[in-house]
Write a protein that holds these residues in place. Structure first.
Motif, mmCIF file in Angstrom:
data_model
loop_
_atom_site.group_PDB
_atom_site.id
_atom_site.type_symbol
_atom_site.label_atom_id
_atom_site.label_comp_id
_atom_site.label_asym_id
_atom_site.label_seq_id
_atom_site.Cartn_x
_atom_site.Cartn_y
_atom_site.Cartn_z
ATOM 1 N N ALA A 73 68.777 59.428 25.324
ATOM 2 C CA ALA A 73 69.197 59.716 26.693
ATOM 3 C C ALA A 73 70.376 58.831 27.102
ATOM 4 O O ALA A 73 71.340 59.289 27.724
ATOM 5 N N ALA A 74 70.302 57.554 26.752
ATOM 6 C CA ALA A 74 71.407 56.642 27.056
ATOM 7 C C ALA A 74 72.663 57.043 26.293
ATOM 8 O O ALA A 74 73.777 57.057 26.853
ATOM 9 N N GLU A 75 72.504 57.384 25.021
ATOM 10 C CA GLU A 75 73.660 57.782 24.204
ATOM 11 C C GLU A 75 74.318 59.044 24.736
ATOM 12 O O GLU A 75 75.559 59.143 24.788
ATOM 13 N N ASP A 85 76.493 53.238 35.093
ATOM 14 C CA ASP A 85 76.569 52.242 36.165
ATOM 15 C C ASP A 85 75.210 51.964 36.786
ATOM 16 O O ASP A 85 74.954 50.841 37.247
ATOM 17 N N GLY A 86 74.358 52.982 36.830
ATOM 18 C CA GLY A 86 73.067 52.813 37.468
ATOM 19 C C GLY A 86 71.962 53.539 36.728
ATOM 20 O O GLY A 86 72.179 54.612 36.156
ATOM 21 N N LEU A 87 70.792 52.953 36.716
ATOM 22 C CA LEU A 87 69.587 53.580 36.166
ATOM 23 C C LEU A 87 68.528 53.583 37.253
ATOM 24 O O LEU A 87 68.230 52.540 37.838
ATOM 25 N N THR A 119 59.344 52.676 31.609
ATOM 26 C CA THR A 119 60.451 52.087 32.363
ATOM 27 C C THR A 119 61.143 51.003 31.538
ATOM 28 O O THR A 119 62.385 50.945 31.481
ATOM 29 N N LEU A 120 60.370 50.155 30.870
ATOM 30 C CA LEU A 120 60.961 49.116 30.036
ATOM 31 C C LEU A 120 61.736 49.718 28.861
ATOM 32 O O LEU A 120 62.798 49.203 28.475
ATOM 33 N N ARG A 121 61.231 50.815 28.313
ATOM 34 C CA ARG A 121 61.959 51.472 27.222
ATOM 35 C C ARG A 121 63.336 51.939 27.693
ATOM 36 O O ARG A 121 64.350 51.771 26.998
ATOM 37 N N MET A 122 63.380 52.546 28.891
ATOM 38 C CA MET A 122 64.656 53.036 29.407
ATOM 39 C C MET A 122 65.601 51.881 29.713
ATOM 40 O O MET A 122 66.812 51.968 29.451
ATOM 41 N N ILE A 123 65.066 50.798 30.248
ATOM 42 C CA ILE A 123 65.911 49.637 30.538
ATOM 43 C C ILE A 123 66.497 49.076 29.246
ATOM 44 O O ILE A 123 67.703 48.767 29.170
ATOM 45 N N ARG A 124 65.684 48.963 28.221
ATOM 46 C CA ARG A 124 66.193 48.475 26.931
ATOM 47 C C ARG A 124 67.276 49.393 26.368
ATOM 48 O O ARG A 124 68.208 48.937 25.692
ATOM 49 N N ALA A 125 67.171 50.673 26.672
ATOM 50 C CA ALA A 125 68.146 51.631 26.157
ATOM 51 C C ALA A 125 69.506 51.515 26.846
ATOM 52 O O ALA A 125 70.541 51.749 26.222
ATOM 53 N N VAL A 126 69.520 51.141 28.139
ATOM 54 C CA VAL A 126 70.788 51.134 28.878
ATOM 55 C C VAL A 126 71.433 49.753 28.983
ATOM 56 O O VAL A 126 72.646 49.664 29.213
ATOM 57 N N GLY A 136 75.898 46.331 35.814
ATOM 58 C CA GLY A 136 75.261 47.579 36.239
ATOM 59 C C GLY A 136 74.126 47.266 37.192
ATOM 60 O O GLY A 136 73.900 46.102 37.560
ATOM 61 N N ALA A 137 73.419 48.304 37.586
ATOM 62 C CA ALA A 137 72.306 48.130 38.527
ATOM 63 C C ALA A 137 71.152 49.023 38.118
ATOM 64 O O ALA A 137 71.349 50.174 37.711
ATOM 65 N N ILE A 138 69.942 48.485 38.250
ATOM 66 C CA ILE A 138 68.722 49.202 37.876
ATOM 67 C C ILE A 138 67.784 49.221 39.074
ATOM 68 O O ILE A 138 67.609 48.201 39.750
ATOM 69 N N VAL A 139 67.206 50.370 39.325
ATOM 70 C CA VAL A 139 66.210 50.523 40.389
ATOM 71 C C VAL A 139 64.916 51.026 39.775
ATOM 72 O O VAL A 139 64.902 52.070 39.104
ATOM 73 N N ASN A 140 63.837 50.291 39.987
ATOM 74 C CA ASN A 140 62.508 50.708 39.554
ATOM 75 C C ASN A 140 61.749 51.184 40.785
ATOM 76 O O ASN A 140 61.400 50.375 41.653
#
Length: 261
Positions: A73-75, A85-87, A119-126, A136-140
């Protein structure tokens, strides 16, 4: 000009409720939007609406319980937009509605696998892409039930409480990379799933939807339940440059239902 003009935003959990509105509002605020969910049907519909707004939209069928899917998804987002820029981690699994000591522990483990570990998997990906581009910025997306006790919501609350704690630690650990991490704590909102649940309760002999909504609204300082649009705007605010000095924070979005010190 919107607060996300020129940004590329990746959003998980784009379903019929708040996730859909977050994606649409991101487009209205100027972002190009990549959407992640296990089903593409609704995402394709949202992509059409984003196109009408003049925004680029990317539909990604993926399961965030698989790291390979998150990495893909990140790729794909990077290939389409050139940056992330944001997740927004909106995907979750509610689990059972039951007293904590009666919860099916396998169901609870499944909820943690989506809401917390996913959620942690997606954060590690981006994070690698965000680090390369300078930040960048991340919102959980969280919930007020992590702090306010609501009957039979203990399982769901435990996943959101874990997410809130991890948000603070991630903010501390990723700050040196100029990556901000925040969590909005959402209260009641009249999303399609919430209304459907109220209707099901009424059909089973409970109070009417109008009576329940009136009772909920009476607990709120504003005297009304926030709309999906209002909640979506609150979710997206921490992605904007207006929040450039804000990280590790919890933003309560509940109409004044719960107001902590």
């Amino acid at each position: 000009m919107g607060i996300l003009e020129g940004k590329a935003v990746l959003i998980t959990g784009v379903g019929p409720g708040l996730g859909r509105m977050i994606a649409l509002e991101a487009g209205r605020q100027g972002a190009d939007v990549a959407m992640v969910s296990r089903s593409t049907v609704l995402m394709e519909e949202v992509a059409g609406e984003l196109g009408q707004l003049g925004r680029q939209a990317l539909v990604i069928q993926a399961d965030i319980t698989a790291q390979a899917d998150c990495d893909r998804a990140a790729e794909q987002t990077l290939a389409a937009f050139g940056r992330i820029d944001g997740l927004v981690n909106s995907a979750y699994r509610p689990g059972d509605l039951a007293p904590v000591n009666e919860l099916d522990l396998d169901v609870l483990a499944g909820a943690f696998d989506v809401t917390v570990i996913g959620t942690l998997r997606m954060i590690r990906a981006v994070v690698p892409a965000m680090e390369r581009q300078g930040g960048g910025a991340i919102v959980n997306v969280g919930s007020q039930v992590a702090r306010k006790v609501v009957q039979h919501q203990g399982g769901y609350a435990s996943t959101k409480a874990a997410l809130a704690s991890l948000t603070r630690y991630l903010a501390a650990e990723l700050g040196s990379k100029n990556i901000r991490v925040n969590t909005p704590a959402i209260g009641w909102t009249m999303s399609a799933p919430a209304r459907a649940w109220l209707e099901s309760q009424a059909a089973q002999g409970g109070p009417s939807v109008d009576k329940t909504v009136a009772g909920i609204s009476a607990t709120m300082a504003l005297g009304r339940i926030p709309t999906d649009e209002e909640c979506a705007r609150g979710v997206l605010l921490p992605l904007s440059d207006l929040f450039s000095a804000v990280t590790g924070a919890t933003l309560d979005i509940n109409g004044g239902d719960y107001m902590p010190l």
